[in-house]
Design a protein around this motif. Sequence first.
Motif, PDB file in Angstrom:
ATOM      1  N   PRO A   1      39.150  80.335  32.934  1.00  0.00           N
ATOM      2  CA  PRO A   1      39.910  81.482  32.445  1.00  0.00           C
ATOM      3  C   PRO A   1      41.155  81.684  33.305  1.00  0.00           C
ATOM      4  CG  PRO A   1      37.995  82.226  33.667  1.00  0.00           C
ATOM      5  CD  PRO A   1      37.872  80.736  33.545  1.00  0.00           C
ATOM      6  N   THR A   2      42.178  82.278  32.726  1.00  0.00           N
ATOM      7  CA  THR A   2      43.476  82.392  33.405  1.00  0.00           C
ATOM      8  C   THR A   2      43.474  83.612  34.330  1.00  0.00           C
ATOM      9  OG1 THR A   2      44.413  81.509  31.368  1.00  0.00           O
ATOM     10  CG2 THR A   2      45.959  82.247  33.032  1.00  0.00           C
ATOM     11  N   VAL A   3      42.768  83.478  35.454  1.00  0.00           N
ATOM     12  CA  VAL A   3      42.644  84.596  36.399  1.00  0.00           C
ATOM     13  C   VAL A   3      43.316  84.303  37.731  1.00  0.00           C
ATOM     14  CG1 VAL A   3      40.576  85.505  35.304  1.00  0.00           C
ATOM     15  CG2 VAL A   3      40.354  83.809  37.135  1.00  0.00           C
ATOM     16  N   ASP A   4      43.992  83.161  37.845  1.00  0.00           N
ATOM     17  CA  ASP A   4      44.804  82.859  39.018  1.00  0.00           C
ATOM     18  C   ASP A   4      45.843  81.823  38.610  1.00  0.00           C
ATOM     19  OD1 ASP A   4      43.482  80.315  39.096  1.00  0.00           O
ATOM     20  OD2 ASP A   4      41.930  81.155  40.394  1.00  0.00           O
ATOM     21  N   VAL A   5      46.792  81.562  39.485  1.00  0.00           N
ATOM     22  CA  VAL A   5      47.903  80.676  39.146  1.00  0.00           C
ATOM     23  C   VAL A   5      47.417  79.254  38.908  1.00  0.00           C
ATOM     24  CG1 VAL A   5      50.056  79.674  40.000  1.00  0.00           C
ATOM     25  CG2 VAL A   5      49.604  82.114  40.302  1.00  0.00           C
ATOM     26  N   ALA A   6      46.431  78.810  39.659  1.00  0.00           N
ATOM     27  CA  ALA A   6      45.920  77.457  39.457  1.00  0.00           C
ATOM     28  C   ALA A   6      45.379  77.285  38.047  1.00  0.00           C
ATOM     29  CB  ALA A   6      44.843  77.144  40.503  1.00  0.00           C
ATOM     30  N   ALA A   7      44.650  78.286  37.553  1.00  0.00           N
ATOM     31  CA  ALA A   7      44.114  78.215  36.190  1.00  0.00           C
ATOM     32  C   ALA A   7      45.229  78.269  35.148  1.00  0.00           C
ATOM     33  CB  ALA A   7      43.117  79.354  35.966  1.00  0.00           C
ATOM     34  N   LEU A   8      46.272  79.060  35.424  1.00  0.00           N
ATOM     35  CA  LEU A   8      47.421  79.103  34.520  1.00  0.00           C
ATOM     36  C   LEU A   8      48.065  77.727  34.418  1.00  0.00           C
ATOM     37  CD1 LEU A   8      49.530  80.665  32.807  1.00  0.00           C
ATOM     38  CD2 LEU A   8      50.739  81.145  34.958  1.00  0.00           C
ATOM     39  N   GLU A   9      48.180  77.029  35.526  1.00  0.00           N
ATOM     40  CA  GLU A   9      48.783  75.696  35.494  1.00  0.00           C
ATOM     41  C   GLU A   9      47.911  74.705  34.735  1.00  0.00           C
ATOM     42  OE1 GLU A   9      51.851  74.947  36.217  1.00  0.00           O
ATOM     43  OE2 GLU A   9      52.044  77.089  36.633  1.00  0.00           O
ATOM     44  N   VAL A  10      46.597  74.843  34.832  1.00  0.00           N
ATOM     45  CA  VAL A  10      45.696  73.999  34.040  1.00  0.00           C
ATOM     46  C   VAL A  10      45.937  74.230  32.552  1.00  0.00           C
ATOM     47  CG1 VAL A  10      43.269  73.604  33.414  1.00  0.00           C
ATOM     48  CG2 VAL A  10      43.923  73.797  35.823  1.00  0.00           C
ATOM     49  N   LYS A  11      46.080  75.484  32.172  1.00  0.00           N
ATOM     50  CA  LYS A  11      46.308  75.799  30.759  1.00  0.00           C
ATOM     51  C   LYS A  11      47.664  75.296  30.301  1.00  0.00           C
ATOM     52  CE  LYS A  11      44.428  79.264  28.740  1.00  0.00           C
ATOM     53  NZ  LYS A  11      44.008  80.591  28.209  1.00  0.00           N
ATOM     54  N   ARG A  12      48.688  75.485  31.105  1.00  0.00           N
ATOM     55  CA  ARG A  12      50.011  74.987  30.726  1.00  0.00           C
ATOM     56  C   ARG A  12      50.015  73.466  30.586  1.00  0.00           C
ATOM     57  NH1 ARG A  12      53.742  79.007  34.511  1.00  0.00           N
ATOM     58  NH2 ARG A  12      54.279  80.477  32.851  1.00  0.00           N
ATOM     59  N   ALA A  13      49.287  72.803  31.453  1.00  0.00           N
ATOM     60  CA  ALA A  13      49.208  71.343  31.357  1.00  0.00           C
ATOM     61  C   ALA A  13      48.522  70.923  30.061  1.00  0.00           C
ATOM     62  CB  ALA A  13      48.460  70.781  32.567  1.00  0.00           C
ATOM     63  N   ALA A  14      47.494  71.673  29.645  1.00  0.00           N
ATOM     64  CA  ALA A  14      46.797  71.363  28.394  1.00  0.00           C
ATOM     65  C   ALA A  14      47.692  71.575  27.184  1.00  0.00           C
ATOM     66  CB  ALA A  14      45.539  72.224  28.274  1.00  0.00           C
ATOM     67  N   ALA A  15      48.628  72.538  27.283  1.00  0.00           N
ATOM     68  CA  ALA A  15      49.494  72.865  26.155  1.00  0.00           C
ATOM     69  C   ALA A  15      50.744  72.007  26.097  1.00  0.00           C
ATOM     70  CB  ALA A  15      49.899  74.338  26.240  1.00  0.00           C
ATOM     71  N   ARG A  16      51.188  71.504  27.225  1.00  0.00           N
ATOM     72  CA  ARG A  16      52.500  70.844  27.297  1.00  0.00           C
ATOM     73  C   ARG A  16      52.580  69.647  26.355  1.00  0.00           C
ATOM     74  NH1 ARG A  16      52.618  70.877  32.486  1.00  0.00           N
ATOM     75  NH2 ARG A  16      53.605  72.936  32.591  1.00  0.00           N
ATOM     76  N   GLY A  17      53.625  69.644  25.533  1.00  0.00           N
ATOM     77  CA  GLY A  17      53.858  68.542  24.606  1.00  0.00           C
ATOM     78  C   GLY A  17      53.009  68.572  23.356  1.00  0.00           C
ATOM     79  N   ARG A  18      52.221  69.651  23.157  1.00  0.00           N
ATOM     80  CA  ARG A  18      51.295  69.696  22.024  1.00  0.00           C
ATOM     81  C   ARG A  18      51.523  70.903  21.123  1.00  0.00           C
ATOM     82  NH1 ARG A  18      45.836  70.360  24.211  1.00  0.00           N
ATOM     83  NH2 ARG A  18      45.180  69.966  22.069  1.00  0.00           N
ATOM     84  N   VAL A  19      52.536  71.707  21.400  1.00  0.00           N
ATOM     85  CA  VAL A  19      52.669  72.974  20.681  1.00  0.00           C
ATOM     86  C   VAL A  19      53.813  72.918  19.677  1.00  0.00           C
ATOM     87  CG1 VAL A  19      51.576  74.327  22.488  1.00  0.00           C
ATOM     88  CG2 VAL A  19      54.046  74.008  22.568  1.00  0.00           C
ATOM     89  N   HIS A  20      53.547  73.397  18.466  1.00  0.00           N
ATOM     90  CA  HIS A  20      54.514  73.380  17.379  1.00  0.00           C
ATOM     91  C   HIS A  20      55.296  74.688  17.276  1.00  0.00           C
ATOM     92  CE1 HIS A  20      53.136  69.532  15.626  1.00  0.00           C
ATOM     93  NE2 HIS A  20      51.995  69.879  16.192  1.00  0.00           N
ATOM     94  N   VAL A  21      54.889  75.711  18.010  1.00  0.00           N
ATOM     95  CA  VAL A  21      55.656  76.945  18.165  1.00  0.00           C
ATOM     96  C   VAL A  21      55.679  77.268  19.648  1.00  0.00           C
ATOM     97  CG1 VAL A  21      54.985  77.769  15.865  1.00  0.00           C
ATOM     98  CG2 VAL A  21      53.677  78.521  17.875  1.00  0.00           C
TER      99      VAL A  21
END
Length: 442
Positions: free
Chosen positions: A99-119
């Motif tokens: 879950p996005t409860v610290d910066v490290a988790a936010l970076e994990v989520k951004r990495a999962a989204a990068r290059g895959r989002v249509h909006v």
Amino acid sequence: MELVLRAPRAITAEGEVACTVGVRDGRIAAVAPYDSGLTGAELVELGTDEVLLPGLVDSHVHVNDPGRSEWEGFETATLAAAAGGVTTIVDMPLNSLPPTVDVAALEVKRAAARGRVHVDVAFWGGAVPGNAAELRPLHDAGVSGFKSFLLHSGVDEFPPLDADGLATAMHALREFDGLLIVHAEDAGTIDGAPAPHGPRYADFLASRPPEAEHAAIAGVLDLARRTGARVHILHLASARALPLIAGARRDGVAVTAETCPHYLSFTAEEIRDGATQFKCCPPIREAANREALWRGLADGVLDCVVSDHSPCTPELKRFDSGDFGQAWGGIAGLQVGLPAVWTGARQRGFALTDVVRWMAHAPAAQAGLPGKGQLAEGYDADFCVFAPDDAFVVDAAKLKHRNAVSAYHERPLAGVVRGTWLRGERVTGAAPHGRLLTRGER
């Protein structure tokens, strides 16, 4: 101009007008009169049955990726968004792992989204017990604000805040004007209600009484008065809480509130026993309550309408037993939010300008996205071409989100999205060109 759109009808910052919109470098460079003669490399002529809207902003979406991507994922969620005229989503911090409860988790989520989002995608952080020291770093990393629960969230890794924890979070956020967004149901009230069980919707409804919303909202508003923190009430289902919010606002409390298309569309009276595709928390309430929510929008007490898109795999809905106590609570409505709201709005005398305010302007402002949600010069060239007098019947199997489960299945809706543009480029699904946003970005 790189792109010019000529629209006999458009919803601009000045209201509904005929205009020509010019795009340069992904931004709206001109909103000119319809017969201005503005030219560009590409020209799009809207039909007389179409209306040009700013791209919608859905600030309440559970993408669940990474960790539970079999429920949903960034690619499928953003394809569904684009198909529904939504050009920006803000992803919730829970149901993904971590879950996005610290910066490290936010970076994990951004990495999962990068290059895959249509909006475009922005992110909420989370406020949970013990992470008060992480709130400022997450804020500095660009999250839109902080989600909290006052009772079990449905997943153990995102625990709720008790009264002391809620006060601690508000005091911390007040230091840097952060926003706390709250799932406002009171744990004690629900613990005292009958436990949800079996296929009867009436039994499930009794397990989440409106008093749970009222008690939680009253507590949040009281703390906001005392701390000066900014707060936002998520997915309001009980209209009887509207006077609490209106009164707090008159007292100077910085509070906003949202409701969802499913609360404006469905009623408890029409939900069949065992129809767990309608299970969500707080629950869909009675018809009179639905009409009072519409009045809350008319009065301006409710600021915005967002999907609370919360999908899961079909087996988690327990269609085998129809047991509301065991089924996952959440409605997948990202793609159909605009036609669902427009269907109800037009029946009650609202205009498309109202719908755009609720589903584009207000969510963008609430999530701190100043370049989004307006058809005006300087804003991102995000557009939805909408045919308000066309109609269709929802087929869950044809929706773009990952699993073919929808409370809207077989429901007739007014309004068809005929095209979506993100920063001046049409979203076709062929190649993702969405960006990951930070709060305040233009």
